[in-house]
Motif scaffolding. Structure first.
Motif, short mmCIF file in Angstrom:
data_model
loop_
_atom_site.label_atom_id
_atom_site.label_comp_id
_atom_site.label_asym_id
_atom_site.label_seq_id
_atom_site.Cartn_x
_atom_site.Cartn_y
_atom_site.Cartn_z
N PRO A 97 0.79 -1.23 0.00
CA PRO A 97 0.00 0.00 0.00
C PRO A 97 0.83 1.29 0.00
N HIS A 98 2.12 1.19 0.34
CA HIS A 98 2.95 2.40 0.41
C HIS A 98 4.11 2.37 -0.58
N LYS A 99 3.97 1.56 -1.61
CA LYS A 99 5.02 1.45 -2.63
C LYS A 99 5.30 2.80 -3.28
N THR A 100 4.24 3.54 -3.63
CA THR A 100 4.46 4.82 -4.31
C THR A 100 5.12 5.85 -3.40
N MET A 101 5.08 5.60 -2.09
CA MET A 101 5.74 6.49 -1.14
C MET A 101 7.19 6.06 -0.90
N GLY A 102 7.62 5.06 -1.65
CA GLY A 102 9.01 4.61 -1.55
C GLY A 102 9.28 3.70 -0.37
N MET A 103 8.25 3.03 0.14
CA MET A 103 8.47 2.11 1.25
C MET A 103 9.02 0.80 0.68
N ALA A 104 10.35 0.72 0.69
CA ALA A 104 11.06 -0.39 0.09
C ALA A 104 12.35 -0.62 0.84
N GLY A 105 12.92 -1.81 0.69
CA GLY A 105 14.18 -2.11 1.35
C GLY A 105 14.94 -3.20 0.63
N VAL A 106 16.16 -3.45 1.13
CA VAL A 106 17.08 -4.39 0.50
C VAL A 106 17.71 -5.29 1.56
N ILE A 107 17.78 -6.57 1.27
CA ILE A 107 18.50 -7.52 2.10
C ILE A 107 19.57 -8.17 1.23
N GLN A 108 20.80 -8.20 1.74
CA GLN A 108 21.88 -8.91 1.06
C GLN A 108 22.17 -10.18 1.85
N VAL A 109 22.13 -11.30 1.18
CA VAL A 109 22.44 -12.59 1.80
C VAL A 109 23.74 -13.09 1.20
#
Length: 144
Positions: A97-109
């Motif tokens: 629901p908040h994708k357009t607000m830039g609610m995103a993240g990254v995980i490096q494994v």
């Protein structure tokens, strides 16, 4: 022979005990601004688990980029989910629901085996953001 069995059991227990659980909070407002995952970037070991923690209402976690062979995920609204990370590479995820607000993240494994593909997909995704447009690029810049 009697000493071999306990040694094997101890070795097997140690392997399982080495996996760690990490937490990523889903927040309305945090150190990185509004509608954010904290932390936005996380580096973990292969076999570790990441648990998405509901701090504020109306968030979820859904993968948009996973390495080859890894399982994608899509949590329900307000659901705390635990994701076992069994494949090395870069994982990119959003809050639907908040994708357009830039609610995103990254995980490096482990090793960033799919970094180029993750960067390309994240660049496309970031174009749909109306705010926090550089959040993914900042998180991806931490991948080593």
């Amino acid at each position: 022979m009697n000493k071999v069995v306990p040694a094997i059991l101890l070795a097997l227990f140690s392997i399982g005990a080495s996996a760690a659980e990490h937490q990523i909070k889903m927040v309305n407002s945090g150190k990185d601004g509004i509608m954010a995952f904290e932390p936005a970037f996380l580096k973990v070991a292969k076999g570790d688990t990441v648990k998405f923690i509901k701090v504020d209402a109306s968030h979820n976690s859904a993968s948009v980029v996973v390495p080859a062979g890894a399982a994608a995920w899509k949590g329900k609204m307000d659901e705390e989910i635990s994701i076992p990370l069994t494949q090395e590479g870069v994982y990119v995820y959003i809050c639907d629901p908040h994708k357009t607000m830039g609610m995103a993240g990254v995980i490096q494994v482990g090793n960033a085996t799919n970094l180029d593909a993750a960067k390309q997909e994240s660049e496309k995704l970031s174009k749909s953001f109306v705010m926090n447009k550089d959040r993914l690029s900042k998180a991806l810049a931490q991948v080593k």
